[in-house]
Design an enzyme around this catalytic site. Structure first.
Site, mmCIF file in Angstrom:
data_model
loop_
_atom_site.group_PDB
_atom_site.id
_atom_site.type_symbol
_atom_site.label_atom_id
_atom_site.label_comp_id
_atom_site.label_asym_id
_atom_site.label_seq_id
_atom_site.Cartn_x
_atom_site.Cartn_y
_atom_site.Cartn_z
ATOM 1 N N CYS A 26 -0.257 30.109 77.789
ATOM 2 C CA CYS A 26 -0.569 28.844 77.115
ATOM 3 C C CYS A 26 -1.053 27.767 78.092
ATOM 4 O O CYS A 26 -1.810 26.885 77.716
ATOM 5 C CB CYS A 26 0.640 28.351 76.329
ATOM 6 S SG CYS A 26 1.016 29.435 74.928
ATOM 7 N N ASP B 92 26.047 57.628 68.220
ATOM 8 C CA ASP B 92 26.521 57.356 66.857
ATOM 9 C C ASP B 92 25.657 58.108 65.851
ATOM 10 O O ASP B 92 24.646 58.707 66.215
ATOM 11 C CB ASP B 92 26.499 55.854 66.554
ATOM 12 C CG ASP B 92 25.093 55.269 66.663
ATOM 13 O OD1 ASP B 92 24.284 55.804 67.440
ATOM 14 O OD2 ASP B 92 24.795 54.285 65.962
ATOM 15 N N CYS C 97 4.312 28.671 78.915
ATOM 16 C CA CYS C 97 4.096 29.965 79.582
ATOM 17 C C CYS C 97 2.723 30.017 80.258
ATOM 18 O O CYS C 97 1.845 29.199 79.981
ATOM 19 C CB CYS C 97 4.275 31.113 78.591
ATOM 20 S SG CYS C 97 2.794 31.520 77.643
ATOM 21 N N ASP D 265 18.589 43.102 71.004
ATOM 22 C CA ASP D 265 17.382 43.734 71.527
ATOM 23 C C ASP D 265 16.450 43.956 70.348
ATOM 24 O O ASP D 265 16.910 44.124 69.229
ATOM 25 C CB ASP D 265 17.684 45.103 72.164
ATOM 26 C CG ASP D 265 17.866 46.176 71.107
ATOM 27 O OD1 ASP D 265 18.933 46.201 70.456
ATOM 28 O OD2 ASP D 265 16.933 46.964 70.883
ATOM 29 N N ASP E 250 20.449 52.769 75.651
ATOM 30 C CA ASP E 250 20.857 53.215 74.322
ATOM 31 C C ASP E 250 21.034 54.727 74.398
ATOM 32 O O ASP E 250 20.340 55.408 75.134
ATOM 33 C CB ASP E 250 19.807 52.818 73.281
ATOM 34 C CG ASP E 250 20.347 52.976 71.871
ATOM 35 O OD1 ASP E 250 21.538 53.340 71.731
ATOM 36 O OD2 ASP E 250 19.593 52.752 70.921
ATOM 37 N N SER E 251 21.995 55.221 73.619
ATOM 38 C CA SER E 251 22.339 56.642 73.700
ATOM 39 C C SER E 251 21.246 57.535 73.152
ATOM 40 O O SER E 251 21.151 58.703 73.505
ATOM 41 C CB SER E 251 23.623 56.895 72.925
ATOM 42 O OG SER E 251 23.408 56.595 71.557
ATOM 43 N N GLY E 252 20.440 56.999 72.259
ATOM 44 C CA GLY E 252 19.376 57.800 71.676
ATOM 45 C C GLY E 252 19.633 58.238 70.249
ATOM 46 O O GLY E 252 18.782 58.849 69.622
ATOM 47 N N GLY E 253 20.821 57.917 69.729
ATOM 48 C CA GLY E 253 21.136 58.297 68.347
ATOM 49 C C GLY E 253 20.080 57.807 67.372
ATOM 50 O O GLY E 253 19.558 58.571 66.556
ATOM 51 N N PHE E 254 19.699 56.550 67.514
ATOM 52 C CA PHE E 254 18.726 55.976 66.587
ATOM 53 C C PHE E 254 17.388 56.707 66.668
ATOM 54 O O PHE E 254 16.752 56.997 65.659
ATOM 55 C CB PHE E 254 18.537 54.482 66.882
ATOM 56 C CG PHE E 254 17.606 53.800 65.918
ATOM 57 C CD1 PHE E 254 18.067 53.361 64.693
ATOM 58 C CD2 PHE E 254 16.262 53.623 66.234
ATOM 59 C CE1 PHE E 254 17.202 52.753 63.786
ATOM 60 C CE2 PHE E 254 15.388 53.010 65.338
ATOM 61 C CZ PHE E 254 15.863 52.576 64.114
ATOM 62 N N GLN F 70 29.777 51.917 62.667
ATOM 63 C CA GLN F 70 28.958 52.273 61.509
ATOM 64 C C GLN F 70 29.721 51.874 60.244
ATOM 65 O O GLN F 70 30.765 51.259 60.319
ATOM 66 C CB GLN F 70 28.619 53.769 61.533
ATOM 67 C CG GLN F 70 27.642 54.140 62.637
ATOM 68 C CD GLN F 70 26.268 53.471 62.470
ATOM 69 O OE1 GLN F 70 25.909 53.002 61.385
ATOM 70 N NE2 GLN F 70 25.509 53.388 63.562
ATOM 71 N N HIS G 259 3.420 35.626 76.498
ATOM 72 C CA HIS G 259 3.725 34.512 75.598
ATOM 73 C C HIS G 259 4.888 34.844 74.657
ATOM 74 O O HIS G 259 5.841 34.066 74.536
ATOM 75 C CB HIS G 259 2.511 34.103 74.765
ATOM 76 C CG HIS G 259 2.896 33.156 73.680
ATOM 77 N ND1 HIS G 259 3.131 31.819 73.913
ATOM 78 C CD2 HIS G 259 3.197 33.378 72.371
ATOM 79 C CE1 HIS G 259 3.531 31.248 72.796
ATOM 80 N NE2 HIS G 259 3.584 32.172 71.838
ATOM 81 N N CYS H 220 4.237 25.279 74.280
ATOM 82 C CA CYS H 220 4.723 26.377 75.146
ATOM 83 C C CYS H 220 4.262 26.172 76.581
ATOM 84 O O CYS H 220 3.131 25.765 76.830
ATOM 85 C CB CYS H 220 4.210 27.712 74.615
ATOM 86 S SG CYS H 220 4.755 29.124 75.587
HETATM 87 ZN ZN LIG Z 1 2.946 30.534 75.563
#
Ligand SMILES: [Zn+2]
Length: 377
Positions: free
Chosen positions: A311, A147, A308, A268, A93-97, A191, A337, A306
């Site tokens: 779990c 942006d 994972c 993201d 990310d450009s970093g604007g945010f 935008q 998880h 789940c």
């Molecule tokens: Zn899990």
């Protein structure tokens, strides 16, 4: 394959699609979720675990990495891929945010943005061209335009100015990007807030310049959901079908399904990882706050459904104990998880689009086990 995007399946009832995004470090199957590794690390996890979980691409932040250790330092260590030893796709990310949300004393002028570092107050002036140069040094596979957007709610006049300035910055940045040979991709950020005319104008401006992908910026900052979905519908009709679309920073499961149905390919969000560290865990039966005393003697796994590592091996009682004691393993196991939960939903989304069952999946996940709500007991 460094800059390709091939649609592989379409949902007949919506704009949901699967595709393969080609980058200089391999392919990403979309719709895709990018775990956030702002500083070059997904908090709590090694890259080996990330790969086991099936992460295809991660997101780093040019703002943070350019402040520390610095873009030149990263470049000297082999770019972000070499520096952090991750050989799969990376988006920066450009970093604007971050500038507009973290830095004190931000002043936007036509040339660029003046701000103070949130670390030590150092004054920095960043132009759209600088944001390109920084990300070129970082060597990420996908770099984002700088942006600018005002906080929500903004008047139409303020938003128009921000959208038009973002467009002029995008043109300057693209010119800088085009001046060098590169295997990197360059994506634009639209935008315009939730004003339909302004959003349409922002998107049209970016398409005229021409980018490898298109992002929706400045959303998820307090606007009503219905307006957000209208923006995505509008973008779906306007954006080229053969380029990837990225909804920045939004991660509620419900929003993800609605956005996928409106043709969004990339996401993201810090939600799964940040919530994990706070003990807020997503399950197929709703959200669990693991610190709750009712789990103190609960021998069940976090989520029966789940598969994972967390779990398969540990009880809710143990996870609560680790959280209460402030053990590092709490953040590790909870993050495994939550990220598994997210990446698994994206696998199921892709599979459902390919097997013509996206709307069924959407309905079943969002209705009978509302993942945004507290667990039903
Ligand atoms: Zn899990």
């Amino acid at each position: 394959m460094t800059k390709s995007f091939t649609v592989t399946a379409r949902d007949p009832a919506s704009s949901a699609r699967t595709a393969v995004l080609g980058t200089a470090h391999g392919v990403v199957e979309t719709p895709a979720f990018m775990p956030v590794a702002s500083q070059g690390s997904v908090k709590g996890l090694t890259h080996a675990v990330l790969e086991e979980l099936g992460a295809q691409i991660i997101l780093v932040n040019a703002y943070h990495l350019s402040l520390r250790p610095g873009a030149d330092a990263v470049a000297a260590l082999g770019g972000v891929h070499g520096f952090i030893s991750w050989q799969k796709p990376l988006l920066s990310d450009s970093g604007g945010f971050q500038i507009f949300s973290m830095s004190p004393l931000v002043k936007v002028v036509e040339e660029g943005v003046r701000f103070s570092s949130h670390l030590d107050g150092t004054k920095i002036f960043l132009t759209p061209e600088d944001a390109v140069d920084i990300q070129a040094k970082l060597g990420t596979d996908i770099m984002m335009c700088l942006d600018y957007f005002p906080p929500y709610p903004a008047t139409e006049t303020t938003m128009r100015e921000a959208m038009e300035r973002t467009g002029r910055w995008a043109a300057r940045a693209k010119k800088r990007f085009d001046a060098r040979e590169s295997l990197q991709q360059f994506w634009g950020i639209s935008q315009g807030g939730v004003y339909p005319d302004l959003r349409a104008g922002g998107i049209a401006g970016l398409m005229e310049i021409g980018f490898d992908g298109y992002a929706y910026g400045g959303l998820g900052i307090g606007e009503p959901k219905s307006r957000l979905f209208e923006v995505l519908e509008q973008g779906d009709a306007l954006l080229p079908v053969d380029k990837p679309r990225y909804l920045m920073g939004m991660g509620y499961i419900e929003d993800i399904f609605e956005a996928v149905a409106r043709g969004v390919d990339m996401f993201d969000c810090v939600l799964p990882t940040r919530n994990a560290r706070n003990g807020s865990l997503f399950t197929s039966r709703g959200r669990i706050s693991i610190k709750n005393v009712k789990y103190a003697a609960d021998a069940n796994p976090l989520d029966e459904a789940c598969s994972c590592y967390t779990c398969r091996n540990f009880s809710r009682a143990y996870l609560r104990h680790l959280f209460e004691r402030g053990e590092i393993a709490s953040a590790v196991l909870n993050t495994i998880h939550n990220l598994h939960f997210y990446l698994d939903i994206f696998r199921r989304i892709r599979h459902s689009i390919q097997s013509n069952s996206f709307s069924l999946l959407k309905k079943s996940i969002l209705s009978d086990s509302n993942v945004e709500k507290e667990e039903k007991t």
